[in-house]
Design a protein around this motif. Sequence first.
Motif, PDB file in Angstrom:
ATOM      1  N   GLN A 125      -2.419   4.627   3.662  1.00  0.00           N
ATOM      2  CA  GLN A 125      -2.847   5.944   4.155  1.00  0.00           C
ATOM      3  C   GLN A 125      -4.088   6.442   3.433  1.00  0.00           C
ATOM      4  O   GLN A 125      -4.895   7.152   4.011  1.00  0.00           O
ATOM      5  N   GLU A 126      -4.206   6.085   2.151  1.00  0.00           N
ATOM      6  CA  GLU A 126      -5.364   6.494   1.364  1.00  0.00           C
ATOM      7  C   GLU A 126      -6.072   5.231   0.861  1.00  0.00           C
ATOM      8  O   GLU A 126      -5.451   4.167   0.734  1.00  0.00           O
ATOM      9  N   ARG A 149       4.859   1.952  -0.197  1.00  0.00           N
ATOM     10  CA  ARG A 149       3.453   2.353  -0.335  1.00  0.00           C
ATOM     11  C   ARG A 149       3.314   2.944  -1.735  1.00  0.00           C
ATOM     12  O   ARG A 149       4.094   3.813  -2.117  1.00  0.00           O
TER      13      ARG A 149
END
Length: 345
Positions: free
Chosen positions: A23-24, A121
Amino acid sequence: MKSAVYTKAGQVGIEEIKRPSIQEADDVIIRVVRACVCGSDLWSYRNPDIKAGHKNSGHEAIGIVEEVGEAITTVKPGDFIIAPFTHGCGQCDACRAGYDGTCDRHIGTNWSGGVQAEYIRFHFANWALVKIPGQPSDYSEGMLKSLLTLADVMPTGYHAARVANVQKGDKVVVIGDGAVGQCAVIAAKMRGASQIILMSRHEDRQQMALESGATAVVAERGEEGIAKVREILGGGADAALECVGTEAAVEQALGVLHNGGRMGIVGVPHYNNRALGSTFAQNISVAGGAASATTYDKQFLLKAVLDGDINPGRVFTSSYKLKDIDQAYKAMDERKTIKSMIVMD
Ligand SMILES: [Zn+2]
Ligand SMILES: [Zn+2]
């Protein structure tokens, strides 16, 4: 993919959930090789208000890097890594002072969650992950256990000794005979303590601590325990390492210290009523918080494990498959095991 979820107080199940994705830019996706149950997970497990399907609070893992975000330069897919629970950025004032467990760049707590699962994650991965040489197949099961402790309990035990400024020749008392307390004994020895007393009522835990460097064990609690410690030490302790998180444990720690002694707190506090001035009359130094997991691993703990100088993996006294996660929690909740390891397929 499969992940552990709380189903109700005192029960953990397995749910099929979506595999996490990047996501990042600073994210890494990790395939978990070994995870475990932490003493702190038991607070969620026992919570009568827990909602069915609540994500597990597991936060300790070793694994293989599966995928990396675009800002990641330190690891690549296929690398074997420790996933410390702390997620320090490595750049801020707190991280540079060696307190990555309370990184300035995170708001509130930044700890891992949900790692009792096949994939996770991992945020703030570029600095926070710790690379292990080789692959899991290069290591014995005992060594994998010790590497897994580097995600939390060994650095946490070490943190207690560091913030209490344990030094060569010190007399140290460890409160708490769980995995963190056992690691605090190892840490006190690493830092050169001359006497180390573990407060414990369980014979197997007493034995483990004596083999790791404790010089005595005290089974008594409260005033009786304090008197026994003082008798063994011929006075108060220089440092007390509080590895439980209850007010009774804090009282015990304060009780064994001589005036001017130092208390290191690493038990996540489940009390909220100690006034700052309560230790004034004794001149006690009080310090503590989340461990500097990445810092200690990179600076010396990984080397100490790989060189065989310390063997913290002994705290894993039982192993389970992910599908048997409920048993893994139960065994710890009933104190039948010190710490449960989860072996992924
Ligand atoms: Zn933990
Ligand atoms: Zn930071």
